[in-house]
Scaffold this active site. Structure first.
Site, short mmCIF file in Angstrom:
data_model
loop_
_atom_site.label_atom_id
_atom_site.label_comp_id
_atom_site.label_asym_id
_atom_site.label_seq_id
_atom_site.Cartn_x
_atom_site.Cartn_y
_atom_site.Cartn_z
N HIS A 16 23.83 5.12 -8.49
CA HIS A 16 25.06 4.83 -9.25
C HIS A 16 26.19 4.22 -8.41
CE1 HIS A 16 26.35 8.48 -7.29
NE2 HIS A 16 27.58 8.24 -7.70
N LEU A 19 25.47 -1.97 -7.18
CA LEU A 19 25.83 -2.99 -8.17
C LEU A 19 25.34 -2.62 -9.57
CD1 LEU A 19 26.77 -6.03 -8.70
CD2 LEU A 19 24.43 -6.67 -8.13
N VAL A 20 24.03 -2.35 -9.69
CA VAL A 20 23.44 -2.07 -11.00
C VAL A 20 23.83 -0.68 -11.51
CG1 VAL A 20 21.25 -1.74 -12.21
CG2 VAL A 20 21.48 -3.59 -10.58
N GLY A 21 23.71 0.32 -10.64
CA GLY A 21 23.99 1.70 -11.05
C GLY A 21 25.43 1.88 -11.50
N SER A 112 12.55 -6.98 -10.37
CA SER A 112 13.28 -8.17 -9.93
C SER A 112 12.44 -9.40 -10.29
CB SER A 112 13.45 -8.11 -8.42
OG SER A 112 13.76 -9.37 -7.91
N SER A 113 13.12 -10.54 -10.48
CA SER A 113 12.37 -11.76 -10.84
C SER A 113 11.53 -12.28 -9.68
CB SER A 113 13.32 -12.85 -11.34
OG SER A 113 14.25 -13.17 -10.34
N CYS A 114 11.74 -11.73 -8.47
CA CYS A 114 10.94 -12.21 -7.33
C CYS A 114 9.52 -11.64 -7.33
CB CYS A 114 11.63 -11.93 -6.01
SG CYS A 114 11.70 -10.19 -5.62
N TYR A 141 9.41 -6.86 -0.44
CA TYR A 141 10.24 -6.31 -1.51
C TYR A 141 9.55 -6.51 -2.87
CZ TYR A 141 14.30 -6.00 -4.67
OH TYR A 141 15.16 -5.67 -5.69
N LYS A 145 8.23 -3.79 -5.71
CA LYS A 145 8.65 -3.82 -7.12
C LYS A 145 7.44 -3.92 -8.06
CE LYS A 145 13.09 -3.28 -6.91
NZ LYS A 145 13.70 -2.10 -7.53
N PRO A 168 15.03 -7.96 -14.03
CA PRO A 168 16.25 -8.77 -14.10
C PRO A 168 16.19 -9.99 -13.18
CG PRO A 168 16.65 -6.73 -12.88
CD PRO A 168 15.22 -6.71 -13.31
N HIS A 184 23.58 -11.31 -1.27
CA HIS A 184 23.00 -12.37 -2.09
C HIS A 184 23.96 -13.55 -2.13
CE1 HIS A 184 20.58 -8.97 -3.74
NE2 HIS A 184 19.65 -9.90 -3.64
N TRP A 207 24.05 -21.99 3.29
CA TRP A 207 22.69 -22.01 3.84
C TRP A 207 21.74 -22.90 3.04
CZ3 TRP A 207 21.87 -15.94 4.17
CH2 TRP A 207 22.75 -15.43 5.14
N ARG A 214 18.75 -21.15 -9.26
CA ARG A 214 18.70 -19.72 -9.55
C ARG A 214 19.35 -19.46 -10.91
NH1 ARG A 214 15.80 -20.03 -5.86
NH2 ARG A 214 15.78 -18.87 -3.90
N ASP A 274 15.64 -21.72 2.34
CA ASP A 274 15.91 -22.00 0.92
C ASP A 274 15.34 -20.93 0.00
OD1 ASP A 274 17.40 -24.28 0.71
OD2 ASP A 274 15.69 -25.64 0.44
O1 GFB Z 1 20.70 -14.82 -3.30
P1 GFB Z 1 19.82 -15.17 -2.19
O2 GFB Z 1 20.11 -14.58 -0.86
O3 GFB Z 1 18.34 -14.79 -2.49
O4 GFB Z 1 19.83 -16.78 -1.96
P2 GFB Z 1 17.06 -15.31 -3.30
C1 GFB Z 1 19.68 -17.70 -2.98
C2 GFB Z 1 19.78 -19.12 -2.47
O5 GFB Z 1 21.13 -19.37 -2.03
C3 GFB Z 1 18.89 -19.49 -1.28
C4 GFB Z 1 21.12 -20.04 -0.79
O6 GFB Z 1 18.34 -20.77 -1.49
C5 GFB Z 1 19.87 -19.50 -0.10
O7 GFB Z 1 19.46 -20.38 0.94
N1 GFB Z 1 22.37 -19.77 -0.04
C6 GFB Z 1 23.29 -20.70 0.35
C7 GFB Z 1 22.79 -18.58 0.42
N2 GFB Z 1 24.26 -20.15 1.08
C8 GFB Z 1 23.99 -18.82 1.14
C9 GFB Z 1 24.65 -17.72 1.76
O8 GFB Z 1 25.69 -17.85 2.41
N3 GFB Z 1 24.08 -16.48 1.58
C10 GFB Z 1 22.93 -16.29 0.86
N4 GFB Z 1 22.44 -15.06 0.71
N5 GFB Z 1 22.27 -17.33 0.29
C11 GFB Z 1 16.59 -12.78 -3.16
C12 GFB Z 1 15.42 -11.99 -2.68
O9 GFB Z 1 16.13 -14.07 -3.12
O10 GFB Z 1 16.99 -12.53 -4.47
C13 GFB Z 1 15.37 -10.61 -3.18
O11 GFB Z 1 15.33 -12.09 -1.29
C14 GFB Z 1 15.78 -10.47 -4.62
O12 GFB Z 1 14.11 -10.11 -2.97
C15 GFB Z 1 17.03 -11.22 -4.91
O13 GFB Z 1 14.76 -10.92 -5.47
C16 GFB Z 1 17.45 -11.17 -6.36
O14 GFB Z 1 17.34 -15.56 -4.75
O15 GFB Z 1 16.41 -16.44 -2.58
#
Ligand code: GFB
Length: 328
Positions: A16, A19-21, A112-114, A141, A145, A168, A184, A207, A214, A274
């Site tokens: 709780h 974020l989700v809780g 998770s959608s992953c 991960y 899941k 989700p 994220h 990055w 997404r 990516d």
């Molecule tokens: O949200 P995110 O970290 O995770 O990154 P995923 C989504 C995209 O955003 C990637 C780009 O293509 C990253 O390269 N990105 C650009 C950045 N700049 C940034 C930054 O400053 N920080 C971050 N974090 N990303 C996760 C999974 O995947 O999503 C988990 O690793 C889970 O397992 C979660 O499923 C919901 O969408 O790639």
């Protein structure tokens, strides 16, 4: 036939403070559910089987929202694979087994959608699970899941429980993690772009290539969907939860730039990963049941940015900037 939750049913929300809780608590309170049970990590480490067993034996909840998980963005998943698979397997196995043992009426597991293959057809149907290889950056991960979904299905088949699973898409909102290394993409972009604005920087570096796409769901919509599913969904198979729309990271950055009010340039660091090129969920199964997301991405981002400014923005940014300058 299954009943929906009574207003005074004993409901345990695992996780709780996250974020989700925290969104589940907000939404359940808004819907006037009065008997909510929560435990902080300090009070109950969900990775410990005996502790979870004693908690369930003492509390005997009627309903369980399994929103507790070790989560993180692309970099954290890639760098700490053991923590992501171990913590999540332990949390799920302990809660699901104790829920069966102590007679929980219904449990909702959040995945998770992953969990879906890296390169599957888009939008992603529930049945695409386990049809080809997973994305490497978050495979441990994702496997944890997938194990959660299979735990629910197996307990239902063997013991006749009613444990459902939902998947989700990428979530964001209040109580997100804004740490630049482990977060994220949405919280990372909010914090980075806001800092660039505060520092009058001419550019900000994000990055990857900016090309991956997404799908993002505001977390209160997700919590609303969870309560809806708890009251209306009893199938063996898992169900997707999303908006049905996605956006390229580049476009997302432009949107956040506009909301934050930053005038500089957005640059991309190609040495960073990516991840999967696209993961857009097919949400027809859920919309056919009558549930749709209600918060637009722009409105959700504004709310997330407001929350960040009030609760997470480093307060002394101005002081740090002017450190060493006489007269300030
Ligand atoms: O949200 P995110 O970290 O995770 O990154 P995923 C989504 C995209 O955003 C990637 C780009 O293509 C990253 O390269 N990105 C650009 C950045 N700049 C940034 C930054 O400053 N920080 C971050 N974090 N990303 C996760 C999974 O995947 O999503 C988990 O690793 C889970 O397992 C979660 O499923 C919901 O969408 O790639």
């Amino acid at each position: 036939m299954y009943d929906s939750m009574h207003q005074n049913a004993k409901i345990y929300v695992a996780g709780h403070t996250g974020l989700v809780g925290s969104a589940l608590i907000r939404v359940l309170q808004k819907k006037r559910y009065t008997n909510l049970i929560t435990k902080t990590f300090g009070q109950l480490d969900l990775r410990k089987q005996l502790a979870v067993d004693s908690f369930f034996r003492a509390e005997k909840p009627d309903y369980v929202f399994l929103g507790a998980a070790k989560v993180g963005g692309i970099k954290a998943n890639n760098e700490f694979p053991a923590s992501f698979i171990y913590d999540n397997l332990m949390i799920e196995a302990n809660i699901i087994h104790a829920s069966y043992k102590y007679g929980v009426k219904k449990l909702l597991f959040l995945g998770s959608s992953c969990i879906y293959p890296r390169l599957c057809n888009q939008p992603i149907l529930e049945e695409y699970l386990l049809t080809s290889e997973l994305e490497k950056t978050n495979e441990p991960y994702a496997l944890a899941k997938i194990a959660g979904i299979k735990l629910c299905e197996s307990y239902n088949r063997q013991y006749g429980t009613n444990f459902i699973s939902c998947m989700p898409t990428n979530l964001y909102g209040p109580h997100d993690n804004f740490d630049l290394e482990s977060s994220h993409v949405i919280p990372a972009l909010i914090a980075k772009i806001d800092r660039a604005k505060e520092e009058y920087a001419s550019s900000v570096q994000l990055w990857g290539t900016g090309n991956p796409r997404r799908e993002f769901l505001y977390v209160d919509d997700m919590a609303d969907a969870c309560v809806f599913l708890m009251n209306n969904y009893n199938d063996l198979g898992h169900i997707n939860v999303g908006t049905g729309k996605d956006i390229a990271i580049k476009e997302l950055a432009e949107l956040i730039k506009e909301i934050v009010g930053f005038d500089g340039e957005i640059l991309f660091n190609l040495n960073q990963l990516d991840g999967t090129p696209r993961k857009l969920l097919n949400v027809e199964k859920l919309s056919n049941l009558g549930w749709h997301a209600s918060t637009s991405l722009k409105d959700g981002l504004k709310k997330a940015y407001d929350w960040y400014c009030v609760y997470k923005k480093p307060k002394p940014i101005q002081e740090e900037l002017f450190k060493g300058y006489e007269g300030f």
